[in-house]
Design a protein around this motif. Structure first.
Motif, PDB file in Angstrom:
ATOM      1  N   ASN A  31       0.804  -1.222   0.000  1.00 16.19           N
ATOM      2  CA  ASN A  31       0.000   0.000   0.000  1.00 16.19           C
ATOM      3  C   ASN A  31       0.839   1.276   0.000  1.00 16.19           C
ATOM      4  OD1 ASN A  31      -2.850  -0.868   0.132  1.00 16.19           O
ATOM      5  ND2 ASN A  31      -2.099  -1.971   1.924  1.00 16.19           N
ATOM      6  N   ALA A  32       2.112   1.165  -0.345  1.00 14.39           N
ATOM      7  CA  ALA A  32       3.000   2.337  -0.313  1.00 14.39           C
ATOM      8  C   ALA A  32       2.514   3.456  -1.229  1.00 14.39           C
ATOM      9  CB  ALA A  32       4.422   1.932  -0.690  1.00 14.39           C
ATOM     10  N   ASP A  33       1.841   3.107  -2.319  1.00 15.41           N
ATOM     11  CA  ASP A  33       1.364   4.120  -3.262  1.00 15.41           C
ATOM     12  C   ASP A  33      -0.120   4.425  -3.107  1.00 15.41           C
ATOM     13  OD1 ASP A  33       3.870   4.415  -4.411  1.00 15.41           O
ATOM     14  OD2 ASP A  33       3.524   2.791  -5.853  1.00 15.41           O
ATOM     15  N   THR A  34      -0.745   3.913  -2.064  1.00 15.78           N
ATOM     16  CA  THR A  34      -2.169   4.163  -1.831  1.00 15.78           C
ATOM     17  C   THR A  34      -2.344   5.524  -1.155  1.00 15.78           C
ATOM     18  OG1 THR A  34      -2.556   1.800  -1.566  1.00 15.78           O
ATOM     19  CG2 THR A  34      -4.247   3.284  -0.725  1.00 15.78           C
ATOM     20  N   PRO A  35      -3.076   6.433  -1.771  1.00 17.36           N
ATOM     21  CA  PRO A  35      -3.277   7.753  -1.159  1.00 17.36           C
ATOM     22  C   PRO A  35      -3.979   7.638   0.192  1.00 17.36           C
ATOM     23  CG  PRO A  35      -3.948   7.775  -3.457  1.00 17.36           C
ATOM     24  CD  PRO A  35      -3.696   6.347  -3.092  1.00 17.36           C
ATOM     25  N   GLY A  36      -3.447   8.344   1.179  1.00 18.27           N
ATOM     26  CA  GLY A  36      -4.049   8.388   2.508  1.00 18.27           C
ATOM     27  C   GLY A  36      -3.748   7.187   3.390  1.00 18.27           C
ATOM     28  N   TYR A  37      -2.898   6.277   2.935  1.00 20.85           N
ATOM     29  CA  TYR A  37      -2.597   5.067   3.714  1.00 20.85           C
ATOM     30  C   TYR A  37      -1.615   5.398   4.836  1.00 20.85           C
ATOM     31  CZ  TYR A  37      -1.116   0.338   4.880  1.00 20.85           C
ATOM     32  OH  TYR A  37      -0.827  -0.830   5.549  1.00 20.85           O
ATOM     33  N   HIS A  38      -1.938   4.949   6.043  1.00 20.94           N
ATOM     34  CA  HIS A  38      -1.053   5.103   7.190  1.00 20.94           C
ATOM     35  C   HIS A  38      -0.350   3.774   7.454  1.00 20.94           C
ATOM     36  CE1 HIS A  38      -2.217   9.091   8.735  1.00 20.94           C
ATOM     37  NE2 HIS A  38      -3.374   8.817   8.148  1.00 20.94           N
ATOM     38  N   ARG A  39       0.937   3.824   7.642  1.00 21.66           N
ATOM     39  CA  ARG A  39       1.758   2.645   7.914  1.00 21.66           C
ATOM     40  C   ARG A  39       1.284   1.949   9.181  1.00 21.66           C
ATOM     41  NH1 ARG A  39       6.832   2.481  11.058  1.00 21.66           N
ATOM     42  NH2 ARG A  39       7.923   0.598  10.404  1.00 21.66           N
ATOM     43  N   LYS A  40       1.214   0.607   9.147  1.00 22.68           N
ATOM     44  CA  LYS A  40       0.828  -0.181  10.317  1.00 22.68           C
ATOM     45  C   LYS A  40       2.086  -0.624  11.055  1.00 22.68           C
ATOM     46  CE  LYS A  40      -3.346  -2.097   8.264  1.00 22.68           C
ATOM     47  NZ  LYS A  40      -3.998  -3.332   7.798  1.00 22.68           N
ATOM     48  N   THR A  41       2.036  -0.526  12.364  1.00 23.60           N
ATOM     49  CA  THR A  41       3.134  -1.015  13.192  1.00 23.60           C
ATOM     50  C   THR A  41       2.574  -2.021  14.188  1.00 23.60           C
ATOM     51  OG1 THR A  41       2.890   0.781  14.785  1.00 23.60           O
ATOM     52  CG2 THR A  41       4.470   1.122  12.995  1.00 23.60           C
ATOM     53  N   VAL A  42       3.412  -2.958  14.571  1.00 20.76           N
ATOM     54  CA  VAL A  42       2.993  -3.984  15.515  1.00 20.76           C
ATOM     55  C   VAL A  42       4.048  -4.062  16.613  1.00 20.76           C
ATOM     56  CG1 VAL A  42       4.073  -5.899  14.257  1.00 20.76           C
ATOM     57  CG2 VAL A  42       2.117  -6.335  15.703  1.00 20.76           C
ATOM     58  N   SER A  43       3.592  -4.261  17.834  1.00 16.74           N
ATOM     59  CA  SER A  43       4.521  -4.386  18.958  1.00 16.74           C
ATOM     60  C   SER A  43       4.414  -5.792  19.518  1.00 16.74           C
ATOM     61  CB  SER A  43       4.184  -3.354  20.038  1.00 16.74           C
ATOM     62  OG  SER A  43       2.878  -3.592  20.524  1.00 16.74           O
ATOM     63  N   PHE A  44       5.424  -6.179  20.266  1.00 17.73           N
ATOM     64  CA  PHE A  44       5.440  -7.493  20.891  1.00 17.73           C
ATOM     65  C   PHE A  44       5.172  -7.360  22.375  1.00 17.73           C
ATOM     66  CE2 PHE A  44       8.481  -8.108  17.315  1.00 17.73           C
ATOM     67  CZ  PHE A  44       7.675  -8.955  16.567  1.00 17.73           C
ATOM     68  N   GLU A  45       4.418  -8.311  22.895  1.00 18.33           N
ATOM     69  CA  GLU A  45       4.106  -8.324  24.321  1.00 18.33           C
ATOM     70  C   GLU A  45       4.454  -9.698  24.882  1.00 18.33           C
ATOM     71  OE1 GLU A  45      -0.042  -7.449  24.499  1.00 18.33           O
ATOM     72  OE2 GLU A  45       0.247  -5.338  23.989  1.00 18.33           O
ATOM     73  N   GLU A  46       5.017  -9.694  26.071  1.00 12.66           N
ATOM     74  CA  GLU A  46       5.336 -10.957  26.722  1.00 12.66           C
ATOM     75  C   GLU A  46       4.061 -11.543  27.316  1.00 12.66           C
ATOM     76  OE1 GLU A  46       8.822 -12.737  29.581  1.00 12.66           O
ATOM     77  OE2 GLU A  46       8.405 -10.601  29.620  1.00 12.66           O
ATOM     78  N   THR A  47       3.883 -12.838  27.150  1.00  7.20           N
ATOM     79  CA  THR A  47       2.673 -13.473  27.665  1.00  7.20           C
ATOM     80  C   THR A  47       2.839 -13.822  29.136  1.00  7.20           C
ATOM     81  OG1 THR A  47       3.421 -15.651  26.962  1.00  7.20           O
ATOM     82  CG2 THR A  47       2.034 -14.443  25.430  1.00  7.20           C
ATOM     83  N   LEU A  48       1.731 -13.767  29.824  1.00  9.26           N
ATOM     84  CA  LEU A  48       1.702 -14.094  31.252  1.00  9.26           C
ATOM     85  C   LEU A  48       0.838 -15.331  31.465  1.00  9.26           C
ATOM     86  CD1 LEU A  48       1.097 -10.545  32.748  1.00  9.26           C
ATOM     87  CD2 LEU A  48       3.264 -11.738  32.549  1.00  9.26           C
ATOM     88  N   GLU A  49       1.252 -16.163  32.375  1.00  5.45           N
ATOM     89  CA  GLU A  49       0.470 -17.335  32.753  1.00  5.45           C
ATOM     90  C   GLU A  49       0.344 -17.340  34.268  1.00  5.45           C
ATOM     91  OE1 GLU A  49       1.433 -21.945  32.545  1.00  5.45           O
ATOM     92  OE2 GLU A  49       1.184 -21.041  30.557  1.00  5.45           O
ATOM     93  N   ARG A  50      -0.870 -17.163  34.741  1.00  2.08           N
ATOM     94  CA  ARG A  50      -1.148 -17.055  36.174  1.00  2.08           C
ATOM     95  C   ARG A  50      -0.311 -15.953  36.826  1.00  2.08           C
ATOM     96  NH1 ARG A  50      -0.284 -23.076  37.602  1.00  2.08           N
ATOM     97  NH2 ARG A  50      -0.170 -23.429  35.398  1.00  2.08           N
ATOM     98  N   GLY A  51      -0.188 -14.837  36.122  1.00  3.62           N
ATOM     99  CA  GLY A  51       0.515 -13.681  36.651  1.00  3.62           C
ATOM    100  C   GLY A  51       2.026 -13.739  36.539  1.00  3.62           C
ATOM    101  N   ARG A  52       2.557 -14.810  35.974  1.00  2.00           N
ATOM    102  CA  ARG A  52       4.011 -14.951  35.843  1.00  2.00           C
ATOM    103  C   ARG A  52       4.414 -14.877  34.382  1.00  2.00           C
ATOM    104  NH1 ARG A  52       5.950 -20.050  39.023  1.00  2.00           N
ATOM    105  NH2 ARG A  52       7.925 -19.077  38.469  1.00  2.00           N
ATOM    106  N   LYS A  53       5.572 -14.281  34.129  1.00  2.76           N
ATOM    107  CA  LYS A  53       6.080 -14.193  32.764  1.00  2.76           C
ATOM    108  C   LYS A  53       6.512 -15.578  32.294  1.00  2.76           C
ATOM    109  CE  LYS A  53       7.667  -9.453  33.180  1.00  2.76           C
ATOM    110  NZ  LYS A  53       8.787  -8.537  33.068  1.00  2.76           N
TER     111      LYS A  53
END
Length: 130
Positions: A31-53
């Motif tokens: 979508n680099a040439d699509t007018p009005g397109y905003h770049r998507k970014t993604v972040s990483f999150e650490e998963t928790l299991e019963r409150g522990r990393k």
């Protein structure tokens, strides 16, 4: 869960997260040439299991890059205003290529870890059978 199983799970979560990141980078490039397109970014999150990393990761919510859209002068374009300008996208192809390469290498590193853990568990089973 055994240590080898947890290693397999951790590397699989890393591969899944990097594959998701690569999907968003691909969308940005497409979508680099699509007018009005905003770049998507993604972040990483650490998963928790019963409150522990756990050490595993998931992708967080997709965010739109708030950088200003490029202004393109093309008076003949149907989206051009009275001044002849219209809003392009805020995708920088060099950044996207670098992000894609980084995601690919991280995926490959997780794949190597997964393969090593699989080989180790296979060798362990072979030793136990003897």
């Amino acid at each position: 869960m055994s240590d080898l199983q947890s290693i397999l799970a951790l590397s699989a979560s890393g591969m899944t997260a990097q594959a998701n990141r690569l999907r968003h980078v691909s969308e940005n490039i497409a979508n680099a040439d699509t007018p009005g397109y905003h770049r998507k970014t993604v972040s990483f999150e650490e998963t928790l299991e019963r409150g522990r990393k756990t050490g595993a990761v998931t992708t967080g919510p997709v965010a739109l890059d708030r950088a200003a859209l490029s202004r393109i002068y093309d008076p003949g374009h149907p989206l051009a205003g009275e001044d002849g300008f219209y809003d392009g996208s805020n995708v920088e192809l060099m950044i996207e290529v670098a992000d894609a390469r980084e995601a690919q290498r991280s995926y490959e590193a997780n794949l190597r870890i997964f393969d090593q853990a699989r080989q180790m568990s296979s060798s362990l089973l072979d030793l136990l059978r003897r």
